[in-house]
Motif scaffolding. Structure first.
Motif, PDB file in Angstrom:
ATOM      1  N   ALA A  78       1.090  -1.430  -0.129  1.00  0.00           N
ATOM      2  CA  ALA A  78       0.069   0.081  -0.290  1.00  0.00           C
ATOM      3  C   ALA A  78       1.578   0.889   0.097  1.00  0.00           C
ATOM      4  O   ALA A  78       0.552   2.445  -0.720  1.00  0.00           O
ATOM      5  CB  ALA A  78      -0.474   0.333   0.887  1.00  0.00           C
ATOM      6  N   TRP A  79       1.676   1.334   0.599  1.00  0.00           N
ATOM      7  CA  TRP A  79       2.646   2.406   0.641  1.00  0.00           C
ATOM      8  C   TRP A  79       3.460   2.800  -0.811  1.00  0.00           C
ATOM      9  O   TRP A  79       3.872   3.898  -1.265  1.00  0.00           O
ATOM     10  CB  TRP A  79       3.349   2.193   2.186  1.00  0.00           C
ATOM     11  CG  TRP A  79       4.954   3.004   1.990  1.00  0.00           C
ATOM     12  CD1 TRP A  79       4.833   4.479   2.552  1.00  0.00           C
ATOM     13  CD2 TRP A  79       6.155   2.926   1.519  1.00  0.00           C
ATOM     14  NE1 TRP A  79       5.802   5.362   2.316  1.00  0.00           N
ATOM     15  CE2 TRP A  79       6.918   4.304   1.919  1.00  0.00           C
ATOM     16  CE3 TRP A  79       6.896   2.650   0.672  1.00  0.00           C
ATOM     17  CZ2 TRP A  79       8.039   5.180   1.678  1.00  0.00           C
ATOM     18  CZ3 TRP A  79       8.232   2.761   0.443  1.00  0.00           C
ATOM     19  CH2 TRP A  79       8.471   4.197   0.507  1.00  0.00           C
ATOM     20  N   ALA A  80       3.810   1.788  -1.168  1.00  0.00           N
ATOM     21  CA  ALA A  80       4.941   1.732  -2.682  1.00  0.00           C
ATOM     22  C   ALA A  80       3.919   2.233  -3.184  1.00  0.00           C
ATOM     23  O   ALA A  80       3.888   3.218  -4.255  1.00  0.00           O
ATOM     24  CB  ALA A  80       5.382   0.058  -2.767  1.00  0.00           C
ATOM     25  N   ARG A  81       3.016   1.607  -3.437  1.00  0.00           N
ATOM     26  CA  ARG A  81       1.538   2.464  -4.558  1.00  0.00           C
ATOM     27  C   ARG A  81       1.004   3.549  -4.316  1.00  0.00           C
ATOM     28  O   ARG A  81       0.697   3.891  -5.864  1.00  0.00           O
ATOM     29  CB  ARG A  81      -0.041   1.326  -4.422  1.00  0.00           C
ATOM     30  CG  ARG A  81       0.829  -0.473  -4.842  1.00  0.00           C
ATOM     31  CD  ARG A  81       0.280  -1.571  -4.716  1.00  0.00           C
ATOM     32  NE  ARG A  81      -1.036  -1.220  -5.945  1.00  0.00           N
ATOM     33  CZ  ARG A  81      -1.760  -2.182  -6.513  1.00  0.00           C
ATOM     34  NH1 ARG A  81      -1.561  -3.160  -6.354  1.00  0.00           N
ATOM     35  NH2 ARG A  81      -2.541  -1.945  -7.664  1.00  0.00           N
ATOM     36  N   ALA A  82       1.257   4.084  -2.866  1.00  0.00           N
ATOM     37  CA  ALA A  82       0.429   5.519  -3.047  1.00  0.00           C
ATOM     38  C   ALA A  82       1.390   6.219  -3.438  1.00  0.00           C
ATOM     39  O   ALA A  82       0.472   7.273  -3.686  1.00  0.00           O
ATOM     40  CB  ALA A  82       0.186   5.590  -1.404  1.00  0.00           C
ATOM     41  N   ALA A  83       2.915   5.951  -3.673  1.00  0.00           N
ATOM     42  CA  ALA A  83       3.368   6.869  -4.265  1.00  0.00           C
ATOM     43  C   ALA A  83       3.201   7.612  -6.045  1.00  0.00           C
ATOM     44  O   ALA A  83       2.842   8.309  -6.338  1.00  0.00           O
ATOM     45  CB  ALA A  83       4.806   6.182  -4.957  1.00  0.00           C
ATOM     46  N   THR A  84       1.994   6.916  -6.728  1.00  0.00           N
ATOM     47  CA  THR A  84       1.732   7.368  -7.819  1.00  0.00           C
ATOM     48  C   THR A  84      -0.202   6.434  -8.035  1.00  0.00           C
ATOM     49  O   THR A  84      -0.587   6.117  -8.871  1.00  0.00           O
ATOM     50  CB  THR A  84       2.051   5.919  -8.769  1.00  0.00           C
ATOM     51  OG1 THR A  84       2.076   4.605  -8.794  1.00  0.00           O
ATOM     52  CG2 THR A  84       3.320   6.645  -8.684  1.00  0.00           C
ATOM     53  N   GLU A  85      -0.929   6.185  -7.093  1.00  0.00           N
ATOM     54  CA  GLU A  85      -1.905   5.243  -6.748  1.00  0.00           C
ATOM     55  C   GLU A  85      -3.064   6.057  -6.012  1.00  0.00           C
ATOM     56  O   GLU A  85      -2.490   6.531  -4.889  1.00  0.00           O
ATOM     57  CB  GLU A  85      -2.031   4.109  -7.037  1.00  0.00           C
ATOM     58  CG  GLU A  85      -1.234   3.400  -7.938  1.00  0.00           C
ATOM     59  CD  GLU A  85      -1.819   1.425  -7.987  1.00  0.00           C
ATOM     60  OE1 GLU A  85      -2.468   1.131  -8.123  1.00  0.00           O
ATOM     61  OE2 GLU A  85      -0.401   1.024  -8.686  1.00  0.00           O
ATOM     62  N   ARG A  86      -4.369   5.865  -6.148  1.00  0.00           N
ATOM     63  CA  ARG A  86      -5.171   6.312  -4.563  1.00  0.00           C
ATOM     64  C   ARG A  86      -5.316   4.990  -4.238  1.00  0.00           C
ATOM     65  O   ARG A  86      -5.881   3.927  -4.210  1.00  0.00           O
ATOM     66  CB  ARG A  86      -6.521   6.485  -5.140  1.00  0.00           C
ATOM     67  CG  ARG A  86      -6.728   8.319  -6.231  1.00  0.00           C
ATOM     68  CD  ARG A  86      -7.772   8.412  -6.337  1.00  0.00           C
ATOM     69  NE  ARG A  86      -8.940   7.271  -7.142  1.00  0.00           N
ATOM     70  CZ  ARG A  86      -8.194   7.386  -8.800  1.00  0.00           C
ATOM     71  NH1 ARG A  86      -7.394   8.058  -9.697  1.00  0.00           N
ATOM     72  NH2 ARG A  86      -8.685   6.896  -9.828  1.00  0.00           N
ATOM     73  N   VAL A  87      -5.086   4.734  -3.093  1.00  0.00           N
ATOM     74  CA  VAL A  87      -5.074   3.735  -2.007  1.00  0.00           C
ATOM     75  C   VAL A  87      -5.353   4.605  -0.524  1.00  0.00           C
ATOM     76  O   VAL A  87      -6.057   5.024  -0.218  1.00  0.00           O
ATOM     77  CB  VAL A  87      -3.477   4.016  -1.336  1.00  0.00           C
ATOM     78  CG1 VAL A  87      -3.337   2.393  -0.578  1.00  0.00           C
ATOM     79  CG2 VAL A  87      -2.344   3.128  -2.962  1.00  0.00           C
ATOM     80  N   GLU A  88      -6.660   3.145  -0.964  1.00  0.00           N
ATOM     81  CA  GLU A  88      -7.297   3.789   0.626  1.00  0.00           C
ATOM     82  C   GLU A  88      -6.858   2.413   1.390  1.00  0.00           C
ATOM     83  O   GLU A  88      -6.434   1.054   1.216  1.00  0.00           O
ATOM     84  CB  GLU A  88      -8.690   2.965  -0.429  1.00  0.00           C
ATOM     85  CG  GLU A  88      -9.831   3.363   0.884  1.00  0.00           C
ATOM     86  CD  GLU A  88     -11.436   3.643   0.970  1.00  0.00           C
ATOM     87  OE1 GLU A  88     -11.766   4.452   0.528  1.00  0.00           O
ATOM     88  OE2 GLU A  88     -11.669   2.099   0.961  1.00  0.00           O
TER      89      GLU A  88
END
Length: 146
Positions: A78-88
Motif C-alpha cells: 500500500a505504501w509503495a503504490r500510494a506514490a502513484t495510485e489512489r490507495v485506501e
C-alpha cells in the motif's frame, strides 16, 4: 503523483513524503469523487467485492492483524503504490484498525514509531488507534526488513 488523492478530500492523510492515503469506514457510504485504485480491507471476515483492486487482511475489530508478516507485506505494498495510485485503507468504522494501519504507513514513510500514533491522530482522526495493544503494535512496527 498524477493519479493520487486530493489532500482536501475526506479521510485523506498526507505522509511526510507527500504520499496520500485515504482511510475510511466501510460501514459508511463511499465518499463522492474518485474511487481507489487499490485498497486494503482490515476486517475479521472477507470484505464484499469492490470494483477496484483490493486485498483482505484478517484483522478482527479492536484486535491486531492475525498474520503480522502478511500485514507488513500488504502495508508495504500500500505504501509503495500510494506514490502513484489512489490507495485506501479501510475497516468497519474507519478509526481503530484503519488508524493503526495508517500509523504503520507513517512509520514506513519515516515517522518514528513512537510518534506515529500522534501523527495520525493530528492529521486523520483524533481517536485513531483505539486500543492499548494497537498503540503497542505501532510502537513495535518496523519498516522494511534489512
Amino acid at each position: 503523483m498524477a493519479d493520487t488523492w486530493n489532500d482536501a478530500d475526506a479521510g485523506v492523510l498526507r505522509l511526510p513524503s507527500g504520499r496520500l492515503v485515504r482511510g475510511r469506514g466501510l460501514r459508511h457510504p463511499l465518499p463522492e469523487g474518485p474511487v481507489p485504485t487499490f485498497a486494503v480491507h482490515l476486517l475479521g471476515r472477507p470484505a464484499p467485492p469492490v470494483a477496484w483492486e483490493a486485498r483482505w487482511l484478517r484483522w478482527p475489530d479492536f484486535r491486531l492483524p492475525a498474520d503480522r508478516e502478511e500485514a507488513r507485506r500488504l502495508l508495504g505494498e500500500a505504501w509503495a503504490r500510494a506514490a502513484t495510485e489512489r490507495v485506501e485503507v479501510a475497516c468497519g468504522g474507519g478509526v481503530g484498525r484503519t488508524g493503526t494501519a495508517l500509523a504503520c504507513l507513517a512509520v514506513l514513510d519515516g515517522v518514528p514509531a513512537d510518534e506515529a500514533v500522534a501523527y495520525v491522530r493530528a492529521r486523520y482522526h483524533r481517536r485513531a488507534v483505539e486500543t492499548p495493544w494497537q498503540r503497542r503494535y505501532v510502537r513495535g512496527f518496523r519498516g522494511f526488513p534489512g
